[in-house]
Design an enzyme around this catalytic site. Sequence first.
Site, PDB file in Angstrom:
ATOM      1  N   ASP A 173      34.107  38.365  36.186  1.00 46.86           N
ATOM      2  CA  ASP A 173      34.600  38.843  37.472  1.00 46.86           C
ATOM      3  C   ASP A 173      33.434  39.011  38.427  1.00 46.86           C
ATOM      4  O   ASP A 173      32.328  39.383  38.044  1.00 46.86           O
ATOM      5  CB  ASP A 173      35.330  40.179  37.300  1.00 46.86           C
ATOM      6  CG  ASP A 173      34.415  41.266  36.757  1.00 46.86           C
ATOM      7  OD1 ASP A 173      33.888  42.059  37.561  1.00 46.86           O
ATOM      8  OD2 ASP A 173      34.212  41.322  35.522  1.00 46.86           O
ATOM      9  N   SER A 174      33.673  38.689  39.708  1.00 52.40           N
ATOM     10  CA  SER A 174      32.710  38.889  40.777  1.00 52.40           C
ATOM     11  C   SER A 174      31.404  38.162  40.461  1.00 52.40           C
ATOM     12  O   SER A 174      31.389  36.946  40.321  1.00 52.40           O
ATOM     13  CB  SER A 174      32.491  40.388  41.000  1.00 52.40           C
ATOM     14  OG  SER A 174      31.787  40.616  42.201  1.00 52.40           O
ATOM     15  N   ALA A 175      30.277  38.886  40.333  1.00 50.47           N
ATOM     16  CA  ALA A 175      29.021  38.239  39.971  1.00 50.47           C
ATOM     17  C   ALA A 175      29.142  37.527  38.628  1.00 50.47           C
ATOM     18  O   ALA A 175      28.540  36.466  38.413  1.00 50.47           O
ATOM     19  CB  ALA A 175      27.900  39.269  39.924  1.00 50.47           C
ATOM     20  N   HIS A 304      38.954  43.784  45.826  1.00 51.58           N
ATOM     21  CA  HIS A 304      38.008  43.175  44.896  1.00 51.58           C
ATOM     22  C   HIS A 304      37.974  43.930  43.561  1.00 51.58           C
ATOM     23  O   HIS A 304      37.826  45.146  43.533  1.00 51.58           O
ATOM     24  CB  HIS A 304      36.618  43.179  45.544  1.00 51.58           C
ATOM     25  CG  HIS A 304      35.602  42.374  44.819  1.00 51.58           C
ATOM     26  ND1 HIS A 304      35.721  41.014  44.619  1.00 51.58           N
ATOM     27  CD2 HIS A 304      34.425  42.732  44.239  1.00 51.58           C
ATOM     28  CE1 HIS A 304      34.658  40.575  43.967  1.00 51.58           C
ATOM     29  NE2 HIS A 304      33.864  41.602  43.717  1.00 51.58           N
TER      30      HIS A 304
END
Length: 335
Positions: A173-175, A304
């Site tokens: 997820d994300s980074a 997010h």
Amino acid sequence: MEDSTNSTTITDKHQEIAHEIPNTIRVFTNGRVERLRGTDIVPPSLPPHSVVSSKDITLDSENNITARLFLPPERQGSRGHKLPILLYIHGGAFCVNSPFNAAYHNYLTALVSQANVVAISIKYRLAPEHPLPAAYEDSWVALQWLASHRKNNGPEPWLNEHADFQRVFLAGDSAGANIVHNIVMMAGHPDLDLSMDILGACLIHPYFWGSTSIGSEAVEPGQKELVDRLWPFICPSKPENDSPWINPMAEDAPSLAWLGCRRVLVCIAEKDVLKDRGRLYYDSLGRSGWTGVVEIEETQGKGHVFHIYDLECNDAKELIKSIAEFFNRDAPPSI
């Protein structure tokens, strides 16, 4: 020197903040790093305290690459049945969180239980003490370590006994989703022999960016300014927001046709400033000449990585269910 404490010392009162990401990290002019979240540690768990077993392992002692391994409970009638294997890479702007904090431990426990997969959640070195490409390098080492078990002769018995290396997945997820993309691109490079096929990659709210605004980025100047400042902080060697590492759709980025897996699921959220980059990635991958199958799923009304911190909400449960189905599509019937 990495310092993950949350308190500011007396010395720091006389120091200025050199760099700050709100609610995430502060770096003082004396070099001290203060992480504002994701520093808690919870122990691994075994039944009867949890239906999912977990334990901590070391993948590379030289670089201190560690991981938490998760094993789902044995299902009735499934003795001897091998399970999909998931390499999970956590998010946190490349500078906070770990597999050992409560949020990620609980999320991986829920995902492993729902998906019935063996999962390894890795701890990579964090910026700014270890700027990129350290996280990519550590994740590639973890993927190679995983591949060493392909013929049931690796160092970890849970993988040798339970993992189906015909069904290897990466997710983050994300980074972490950014890292997944970059190491799956490495896996598809003809000069890098991984000796293991990757069936699928799941990119959840991926951290991609670019110098030119697209979609809703143009109408969210505050969030855009924050994201603009983040990349040069964590990647001073390639600070441009159109570096292929952060913008795989940039004009001079390697072709997405090199992506080294057969299936991709991109998950985005309606209220996430990164959503249009995720949608662009989905569109670009579909047009790239890559021969796999790409899907996209959007969660309405959420921001997010909402699911990491609110596991009990219905939208989080639905997202985890969709990810689990992605891992188990076309799986052989239980024995």
